[in-house]
Enzyme design. Structure first.
Site, PDB file in Angstrom:
ATOM      1  N   ASN A  32      -4.267  11.296   0.164  1.00  0.00           N
ATOM      2  CA  ASN A  32      -5.173  11.202   1.151  1.00  0.00           C
ATOM      3  C   ASN A  32      -4.543  10.141   2.183  1.00  0.00           C
ATOM      4  OD1 ASN A  32      -7.058  12.226  -0.650  1.00  0.00           O
ATOM      5  ND2 ASN A  32      -7.975  10.230  -1.287  1.00  0.00           N
ATOM      6  N   TYR A  86     -10.333  17.038 -11.084  1.00  0.00           N
ATOM      7  CA  TYR A  86     -11.487  16.134 -11.390  1.00  0.00           C
ATOM      8  C   TYR A  86     -12.723  17.082 -10.768  1.00  0.00           C
ATOM      9  CZ  TYR A  86     -10.660  14.596  -6.255  1.00  0.00           C
ATOM     10  OH  TYR A  86     -10.331  14.527  -5.109  1.00  0.00           O
ATOM     11  N   TRP A 101      -9.959  15.281 -15.614  1.00  0.00           N
ATOM     12  CA  TRP A 101      -8.763  15.754 -16.710  1.00  0.00           C
ATOM     13  C   TRP A 101      -7.572  15.593 -16.060  1.00  0.00           C
ATOM     14  CZ3 TRP A 101     -13.072  18.479 -14.328  1.00  0.00           C
ATOM     15  CH2 TRP A 101     -13.938  18.814 -15.174  1.00  0.00           C
ATOM     16  N   ALA A 256     -12.164   5.568   2.215  1.00  0.00           N
ATOM     17  CA  ALA A 256     -12.000   4.653   3.315  1.00  0.00           C
ATOM     18  C   ALA A 256     -10.898   3.693   3.440  1.00  0.00           C
ATOM     19  CB  ALA A 256     -13.382   3.403   3.056  1.00  0.00           C
ATOM     20  N   ASP A 258      -8.155   4.442   1.585  1.00  0.00           N
ATOM     21  CA  ASP A 258      -6.934   5.449   1.924  1.00  0.00           C
ATOM     22  C   ASP A 258      -6.532   5.504   3.317  1.00  0.00           C
ATOM     23  OD1 ASP A 258      -7.161   5.371  -0.996  1.00  0.00           O
ATOM     24  OD2 ASP A 258      -8.168   7.385  -1.045  1.00  0.00           O
TER      25      ASP A 258
HETATM   26  P1  ADP Z   1     -11.608   0.445  -0.486  1.00  0.00           P
HETATM   27  O1  ADP Z   1     -11.871   1.869  -0.250  1.00  0.00           O
HETATM   28  O2  ADP Z   1     -10.328   0.280  -0.865  1.00  0.00           O
HETATM   29  O3  ADP Z   1     -12.575  -0.033  -1.418  1.00  0.00           O
HETATM   30  P2  ADP Z   1     -13.064  -1.064   1.461  1.00  0.00           P
HETATM   31  O4  ADP Z   1     -14.268  -0.578   1.114  1.00  0.00           O
HETATM   32  O5  ADP Z   1     -12.718  -2.250   1.699  1.00  0.00           O
HETATM   33  O6  ADP Z   1     -11.796  -0.043   0.820  1.00  0.00           O
HETATM   34  O7  ADP Z   1     -13.021  -0.267   3.248  1.00  0.00           O
HETATM   35  C1  ADP Z   1     -11.720   0.075   3.903  1.00  0.00           C
HETATM   36  C2  ADP Z   1     -11.850  -0.054   5.138  1.00  0.00           C
HETATM   37  O8  ADP Z   1     -12.850   0.871   5.597  1.00  0.00           O
HETATM   38  C3  ADP Z   1     -12.385  -1.315   5.761  1.00  0.00           C
HETATM   39  O9  ADP Z   1     -11.586  -2.354   6.004  1.00  0.00           O
HETATM   40  C4  ADP Z   1     -13.346  -0.957   7.138  1.00  0.00           C
HETATM   41  O10 ADP Z   1     -12.310  -0.646   7.952  1.00  0.00           O
HETATM   42  C5  ADP Z   1     -13.789   0.613   6.812  1.00  0.00           C
HETATM   43  N1  ADP Z   1     -15.073   0.355   6.321  1.00  0.00           N
HETATM   44  C6  ADP Z   1     -15.669   0.415   4.790  1.00  0.00           C
HETATM   45  N2  ADP Z   1     -16.981   0.370   4.920  1.00  0.00           N
HETATM   46  C7  ADP Z   1     -17.103   0.489   6.097  1.00  0.00           C
HETATM   47  C8  ADP Z   1     -18.602   0.074   6.773  1.00  0.00           C
HETATM   48  N3  ADP Z   1     -19.814   0.321   5.951  1.00  0.00           N
HETATM   49  N4  ADP Z   1     -18.696   0.249   8.210  1.00  0.00           N
HETATM   50  C9  ADP Z   1     -17.301   0.439   8.995  1.00  0.00           C
HETATM   51  N5  ADP Z   1     -15.994   0.383   8.433  1.00  0.00           N
HETATM   52  C10 ADP Z   1     -16.239   0.397   7.019  1.00  0.00           C
END
Ligand code: ADP
Length: 307
Positions: A32, A86, A101, A256, A258
């Protein structure tokens, strides 16, 4: 700087649609990341360092990598193994569960199947990316060969990038994950963790605590993601706190981190500043979480690049 190798596993994805029908696709954290990097920065030479098989799923994966513009010269093929897979099940409330898997997947054998040509093609990469998932799928006996390779690349001037992406169920014990992560921190030039990775494994809750924990390593650049909360970047003695605009209607947060990583790395390889790169990466992640699945259709994915 414009050549990057990304080490990890791409799997066959099946997701339930309705009435017992399944939709097929491919996915995996490092794949991704590579796709989003290449979509936003087509001039960067990006290739997966992985292993697939000689079967029809592997053939269509290689075709899909080509279609995404990825360089396939860093891929080796196992004579007897096939890709992992998966299944994504979505319940009536929209909650997704994953069944894997992958215990005996070809990608796990990437180090054992490494060819001379592949080693040669790795010699001139400017950046090498891997994640905690990439580490977790390697058989324990291959970890030292992997770290030797990373050490060799680093001493040849290649920038080493690591995202801990901690998945407890992929590790026999948390101690084994810590050991592999700490070896990776030692080698990293750029670290792209999420706060969650450190919360689960080290009981650290905030960007500041993570910053203090990482101070004993000499990592040049650290970018800490925290969902909709601000991104904290540390470069040398400078700390940048960059606000994120929260998305109101999140559909699916898969990928998100990735997509953020891919666009961030493409931006940094293309000479953008840390702040510009975080803003573009956050813009990409904000689009991705408004769609279902890891990879958003190409036509729905347009970013406004800074002038
Ligand atoms: P991971 O998938 O590694 O857990 P995160 O959840 O921290 O990553 O999210 C990675 C990035 O995606 C964040 O730094 C932000 O830029 C974006 N992001 C994630 N959730 C949101 C949200 N609810 N609103 C806006 N941006 C988000």
């Amino acid at each position: 700087m414009n050549k990057i190798a990304l080490m990890g596993e791409c799997m066959f994805e099946l997701s339930s649609v309705k009435d017992g029908l399944l939709k097929q696709s491919i996915g995996g954290d490092v794949y991704n990341t590579a796709v989003y990097l290449k979509r936003v920065f087509p001039s960067v030479d990006a290739g997966l360092f992985t292993c697939v098989g000689h079967d029809s799923i592997s053939d269509s994966m290689l075709e899909q990598f080509n279609a995404e513009g990825l360089n396939n010269s860093l891929i080796n093929q196992s004579d007897n193994l096939i890709p992992g897979a998966y299944l994504i099940n979505t319940d009536d409330e929209g909650e997704r569960t994953f069944v894997y898997w992958r215990d005996n997947s070809a990608a796990r054998q990437v180090m054992k199947n490494m060819t001379h040509a592949q080693a040669k093609n790795l010699e001139d990469v400017d950046m090498f990316f891997f994640s905690g998932i990439s580490l977790a799928i390697l058989p324990e006996e291959d970890l030292s060969a992997f770290f030797e390779l990373v050490t060799k690349l680093k001493s040849a001037g290649c920038k080493i990038v690591f995202d801990p992406n901690y998945r407890a169920r992929l590790w026999q014990t948390p101690a084994k994950a810590k050991q592999a992560f700490e070896q990776s921190f030692e080698l990293s030039d750029l670290l792209l963790p999420g706060v969650d990775d450190f919360k689960q494994l080290y009981q650290l809750e905030t960007g500041q605590q993570i910053q203090a924990f990482l101070a004993s390593y000499s990592i040049d650049e650290v970018v800490i993601k925290d969902g909709p909360q601000m991104v904290t970047c540390i470069k040398g003695s400078q700390t940048y706190n960059i606000e994120i605009t929260p998305v109101n209607h999140v559909v699916d947060t898969t990928s998100a981190g990735d997509s953020f990583n891919g666009v961030y790395l493409g931006a940094r390889l293309s000479g953008m500043t840390i702040e510009e790169s975080v803003k573009l990466a956050a813009q990409a992640a904000a689009i991705v979480i408004q769609y279902s699945g890891a990879i958003v259709p190409k036509q729905s994915f347009t970013l406004s690049r800074p002038a």
